[in-house]
Design a protein around this motif. Structure first.
Motif, PDB file in Angstrom:
ATOM      1  N   MET B  87       0.776  -1.233   0.000  1.00 23.14           N
ATOM      2  CA  MET B  87       0.000   0.000   0.000  1.00 23.14           C
ATOM      3  C   MET B  87       0.810   1.287   0.000  1.00 23.14           C
ATOM      4  O   MET B  87       0.433   2.268  -0.637  1.00 23.14           O
ATOM      5  N   ALA B  90       1.648   3.579  -2.986  1.00 23.98           N
ATOM      6  CA  ALA B  90       0.535   4.014  -3.839  1.00 23.98           C
ATOM      7  C   ALA B  90       0.477   5.544  -3.872  1.00 23.98           C
ATOM      8  O   ALA B  90       0.911   6.213  -2.926  1.00 23.98           O
ATOM      9  N   PRO B  91      -0.067   6.095  -4.956  1.00 26.59           N
ATOM     10  CA  PRO B  91      -0.127   7.559  -5.094  1.00 26.59           C
ATOM     11  C   PRO B  91      -0.809   8.263  -3.921  1.00 26.59           C
ATOM     12  O   PRO B  91      -0.456   9.387  -3.564  1.00 26.59           O
ATOM     13  N   PHE B  92      -1.764   7.618  -3.294  1.00 26.08           N
ATOM     14  CA  PHE B  92      -2.516   8.229  -2.195  1.00 26.08           C
ATOM     15  C   PHE B  92      -1.599   8.662  -1.057  1.00 26.08           C
ATOM     16  O   PHE B  92      -1.879   9.618  -0.338  1.00 26.08           O
ATOM     17  N   PHE B  93      -0.490   7.952  -0.894  1.00 25.18           N
ATOM     18  CA  PHE B  93       0.401   8.229   0.241  1.00 25.18           C
ATOM     19  C   PHE B  93       1.451   9.291  -0.071  1.00 25.18           C
ATOM     20  O   PHE B  93       2.191   9.700   0.809  1.00 25.18           O
TER      21      PHE B  93
END
Lengths: 452, 132
Positions: B87, B90-93
């Motif tokens: 996870m 991932a771009p979200f982080f």
């Protein structure tokens, strides 16, 4: 002297498919919890939550999830101890209430075939999700992904319970965290909890419809809990693990998916996660979630079919698995046939299971109590034990319960109606037969030390 | 080395990784509270999961029993480590830069390696089962 030292059986077919699990092979509460949660953790549950997100305000969606999970907890809470006490699979446990032929027929019709069918559907669904995530990759066509995905799922089912539990250890925390990821995205994009709570659902339905959806989604799982908890160290472990995973994790997953859908309006949660920046995690969610659920489907199929095809259980996994993968890859993608008619057929077969579960519950909890059998002495199968070939009371109660609950009664939750009618009919007819001195069984079957 | 002592020491070392993750969670929190919560969740579950092994093996003398408990707790760390690895990049982080996600990823790799080794030791030395 412990039970393992007086274990008189021969595990001819592997993974204790037809015989009680010996004490030395039992597993901890944690393993029960992980394995049950592995079944729960699948894209279908997330999609179920997503559906709630289109139907209810957030507060109501959470309430629906809690009520539905509580009903499932009650059903599983009654079936799991049966497996904990007998240490046998659901299909072996059906013998006293349905007779030997009855357990073969009912086990196959109500669980063996539907579980194989759902294996095919979930494999196909896996192909669809992978294709959605990677639309241009040649290895990610629905056809290709169904084949390699289905093959992966067979590996752990082939190994047996140890394989299922091992994989659940890996997959479950991942799936739960990723569901949490969905919750975070939902809250963030929805402008916090207050913003989320105010979002209007796009297709509202009555509260009862939502509860029916939640219960119907997992009713089969609630009835076949013994397939897993026959491995539990203590009798109460199976029920405890079942209830905890439902009341905490199912509510959490359904609510999380509902949040994400309320915000994005997107029912395809894996796609929504990818769009929101979950990256590789969205792909793994599809793989691990489907795998940890679908291996249990084919595992249950193998246990049910093993009752009347006495070969090594893992051969049944391979044979049935090949059929399931072929259905997923060919019917769904190559021939272009929609899965809807197939799912309708499976849903029809699935209607018989709650009533059969009701008969099992009635026989174990009520009829045996009426006969004065102590709890721990019920369903203690031994080589040389005699069963009727057919217990007509179980057949009548299950068939009539299914017809009344599934088609005649139009109010309430259909699968629950089938279940309680099955319970009531069985106990009334069985006690009446006992008082009148009328035999419940037809023919006689003696089980040997292989459990056949 | 006596197996129980090994479990205590290695568990202590494993606990360093979630503590680092907690620090990263604190840093990430100021940039994006939602990524911070996920770092926090991974770290807390790993930390509590590992810390609970001490009272559980405190009274135990049977090496197999200690091994089985070691397996249970190290599975929690390992599976959460795998989750973090999948996870955190991932771009979200990626809030301000990728420095924190890369650091968290590295910490998760380390926790996977050590907890995996602990599982191996428990199975080979204490004859524990991989699925208990």
């Amino acid at each position: 002297m412990n039970k393992a030292e007086v274990w008189p059986w021969e595990d001819k077919f592997g993974d204790y498919a037809l015989v009680p699990v010996p004490k030395k092979e039992t597993r901890s509460l944690l393993t029960m919890f992980y394995t049950y949660t592995g079944v729960l953790a699948c894209i279908a549950v997330i999609w179920g939550g997503a559906t709630l997100g289109t139907q209810f305000y957030l507060k109501d969606a959470v309430l629906v999830a809690v009520v539905g999970s509580a009903i499932l907890s009650l059903i599983g809470g009654l079936t799991a101890p049966i497996g904990g006490i007998s240490r046998c699979s659901t299909y072996v446990n059906l013998r006293p209430a349905f007779g030997n032929i009855g357990s073969q027929v009912w086990g196959t019709v109500v669980s063996g075939i539907p579980a194989l069918g759902w294996f095919a559907v979930q494999t196909w669904l896996f192909g669809v999700i992978v294709h959605t995530l990677f639309p241009t990759a040649p290895w990610a066509t629905v056809f290709a992904a169904s084949i390699w995905g289905g093959a992966l799922m067979l590996i752990t089912a082939y190994i047996g319970f140890r394989g299922l539990a091992f994989f659940s250890y890996l997959a479950v925390p991942f799936f739960m965290l990723l569901a949490g990821f969905g919750v975070m995205i939902g809250i963030q994009q929805g402008g916090g909890f207050a913003g989320l709570a105010a979002i209007k659902p796009i297709s509202p339905v009555p509260f009862g419809v939502g509860v029916t959806e939640v219960v119907g989604m997992y009713a089969v799982g609630a009835i076949i809990t013994a397939d897993i908890c026959r491995y539990a160290t203590k009798i109460w472990h199976g029920a405890a693990a079942w209830i905890i995973q439902l009341m905490i994790l199912q509510v959490y997953m359904l609510s999380g998916a509902a949040m994400l859908t309320l915000v994005t309006g997107e029912a395809n949660v894996a796609g929504a996660l990818l769009a929101a920046g979950a990256g590789f995690g969205a792909f793994l969610m599809a793989i691990l979630g489907q795998w940890s659920t679908n291996d249990n489907n084919i595992y249950s199929t193998s246990l049910a079919i093993n009752l009347w095809i006495p070969v090594k259980r893992h051969y049944i996994v391979l044979g049935a698995g090949a059929i399931g993968v072929a259905i997923a890859a060919l019917i769904a993608s190559v021939w272009g046939t929609a899965m809807a008619p197939f799912q309708t057929f499976l849903t029809l077969l699935g209607k018989f299971l709650p009533a059969a579960g009701g008969v099992l519950i009635a026989d174990f909890w009520l009829y045996r109590w009426y006969k004065g059998e102590r709890l721990r002495e019920r369903y203690q199968f031994q080589p040389g034990m005699k069963f009727a070939k057919v217990n007509w009371v179980g057949w009548v109660a299950a068939i009539v319960g299914t017809i009344l609950g599934g088609w005649v009664i139009t109010w309430g939750i259909a699968c629950l109606n089938c279940l309680w009618i099955g319970v009531v009919l069985y106990i009334i007819i069985a006690i009446a037969c006992d008082k009148a001195g009328v035999g419940m069984g037809v023919g006689e079957h003696i089980i040997d030390k292989r459990g056949v | 080395m006596e197996f129980k002592r090994y479990v205590k020491i290695s568990s202590g070392i494993v606990m360093i990784f979630p503590i680092v993750l907690l620090i990263l969670a604190g840093i990430a929190w100021s940039g994006n509270v939602y990524t911070g919560i996920i770092y926090l969740a991974v770290a807390v579950i790993q930390l509590v999961g590992m810390a609970l092994i001490y009272p559980r093996i405190g009274e135990a003398e049977d090496i197999k029993e200690i091994g089985n408990k070691c397996v249970q707790h190290n599975w929690v760390v390992l599976s959460l480590g795998v989750t973090g690895c999948a996870m955190f990049l991932a771009p979200f982080f990626a809030v301000d830069s990728m420095a924190i996600p890369y650091a968290a990823f590295t910490v998760c790799i380390l926790s996977i390696v050590l907890s995996g080794f602990n599982l191996y030791k428990a199975v080979t030395e204490a004859k524990a089962r991989l699925v208990v």
